[in-house]
Motif scaffolding. Structure first.
Motif, short mmCIF file in Angstrom:
data_model
loop_
_atom_site.label_atom_id
_atom_site.label_comp_id
_atom_site.label_asym_id
_atom_site.label_seq_id
_atom_site.Cartn_x
_atom_site.Cartn_y
_atom_site.Cartn_z
N TYR A 1 0.82 -1.21 0.00
CA TYR A 1 0.00 0.00 0.00
C TYR A 1 0.86 1.27 0.00
N ARG A 2 2.00 1.22 0.65
CA ARG A 2 2.86 2.41 0.66
C ARG A 2 3.42 2.69 -0.73
N THR A 3 3.82 1.65 -1.45
CA THR A 3 4.44 1.85 -2.76
C THR A 3 3.41 1.89 -3.88
N GLY A 4 2.34 1.11 -3.78
CA GLY A 4 1.35 1.04 -4.84
C GLY A 4 1.91 0.42 -6.11
N GLY A 5 1.08 0.36 -7.13
CA GLY A 5 1.50 -0.15 -8.43
C GLY A 5 1.07 -1.57 -8.69
N ASN A 6 1.07 -1.93 -9.97
CA ASN A 6 0.77 -3.29 -10.43
C ASN A 6 -0.52 -3.85 -9.82
N ALA B 1 -1.51 1.77 4.54
CA ALA B 1 -0.12 1.45 4.88
C ALA B 1 0.12 1.69 6.36
N ILE B 2 -0.32 2.83 6.84
CA ILE B 2 -0.15 3.15 8.26
C ILE B 2 -0.90 2.14 9.13
N GLN B 3 -2.13 1.82 8.75
CA GLN B 3 -2.94 0.86 9.52
C GLN B 3 -2.21 -0.47 9.69
N TRP B 4 -1.65 -1.00 8.61
CA TRP B 4 -1.02 -2.33 8.69
C TRP B 4 0.37 -2.28 9.30
N GLY C 1 5.20 -5.82 18.13
CA GLY C 1 6.61 -5.82 18.44
C GLY C 1 7.55 -5.95 17.26
N ASP C 2 7.06 -5.87 16.03
CA ASP C 2 7.92 -6.00 14.86
C ASP C 2 8.72 -4.71 14.67
N ALA C 3 10.05 -4.81 14.87
CA ALA C 3 10.91 -3.63 14.80
C ALA C 3 10.92 -3.00 13.40
N GLY C 4 10.90 -3.82 12.36
CA GLY C 4 10.87 -3.29 11.00
C GLY C 4 9.60 -2.49 10.74
N ALA C 5 8.50 -2.97 11.26
CA ALA C 5 7.23 -2.26 11.11
C ALA C 5 7.24 -0.96 11.90
N GLN C 6 7.84 -0.98 13.08
CA GLN C 6 7.94 0.24 13.89
C GLN C 6 8.74 1.30 13.14
N TYR C 7 9.85 0.89 12.56
CA TYR C 7 10.69 1.81 11.79
C TYR C 7 9.93 2.32 10.56
N SER C 8 9.30 1.40 9.82
CA SER C 8 8.57 1.78 8.61
C SER C 8 7.39 2.68 8.92
N LEU C 9 6.73 2.44 10.04
CA LEU C 9 5.63 3.30 10.46
C LEU C 9 6.13 4.72 10.68
N LEU D 1 8.80 6.13 9.34
CA LEU D 1 9.15 6.70 8.04
C LEU D 1 7.91 7.13 7.27
N THR D 2 6.88 6.31 7.34
CA THR D 2 5.65 6.62 6.62
C THR D 2 5.01 7.88 7.19
N TYR D 3 4.98 8.00 8.50
CA TYR D 3 4.48 9.24 9.11
C TYR D 3 5.32 10.43 8.67
N GLU D 4 6.61 10.27 8.67
CA GLU D 4 7.51 11.36 8.28
C GLU D 4 7.24 11.78 6.84
N ARG D 5 7.10 10.83 5.94
CA ARG D 5 6.88 11.13 4.53
C ARG D 5 5.53 11.80 4.29
N GLN D 6 4.61 11.56 5.17
CA GLN D 6 3.29 12.17 5.03
C GLN D 6 3.17 13.49 5.78
N GLY D 7 4.25 13.89 6.47
CA GLY D 7 4.27 15.18 7.13
C GLY D 7 3.56 15.20 8.47
N TYR D 8 3.36 14.05 9.08
CA TYR D 8 2.73 14.02 10.40
C TYR D 8 3.72 14.56 11.44
#
Length: 91
Positions: free
Chosen positions: A47-52, A61-64, A72-80, A82-89
């Protein structure tokens, strides 16, 4: 749940079936709703990247990412973050 995730991976990586991000998203979502952390993370990434065949949807993307992060998934915590940052939250 694990079989749903495995089927999603098959569609994502063209393992015995024709590659389809839309079908992968469908099966990731089914597994994600059952609490499968990796499915939640992979679905969020689609959902973050979209396409195809999968529209970009920052809200989903944020929801999932958040669902996986709360488990407790560290990769998801980091990606969350980044996603907030990219959206200007802001906090």
């Amino acid at each position: 749940m694990h079989a749903q995730y495995d089927l999603a991976l098959a569609y994502a990586d063209s393992l015995g079936v024709e590659q389809s991000d839309a079908q992968a998203a469908l099966w990731y979502e089914r597994a994600a709703k059952n609490g499968h952390i990796d499915a939640q993370f992979n679905l969020a990434t689609l959902y973050r990247t979209g396409g195809n065949g999968v529209p970009q949807d920052w809200g989903k993307a944020i929801q999932w990412f958040q669902a996986a992060a709360e488990q407790g998934d560290a990769g998801a915590q980091y990606s969350l973050g980044l996603t907030y940052e990219r959206q200007g939250y802001t906090a």
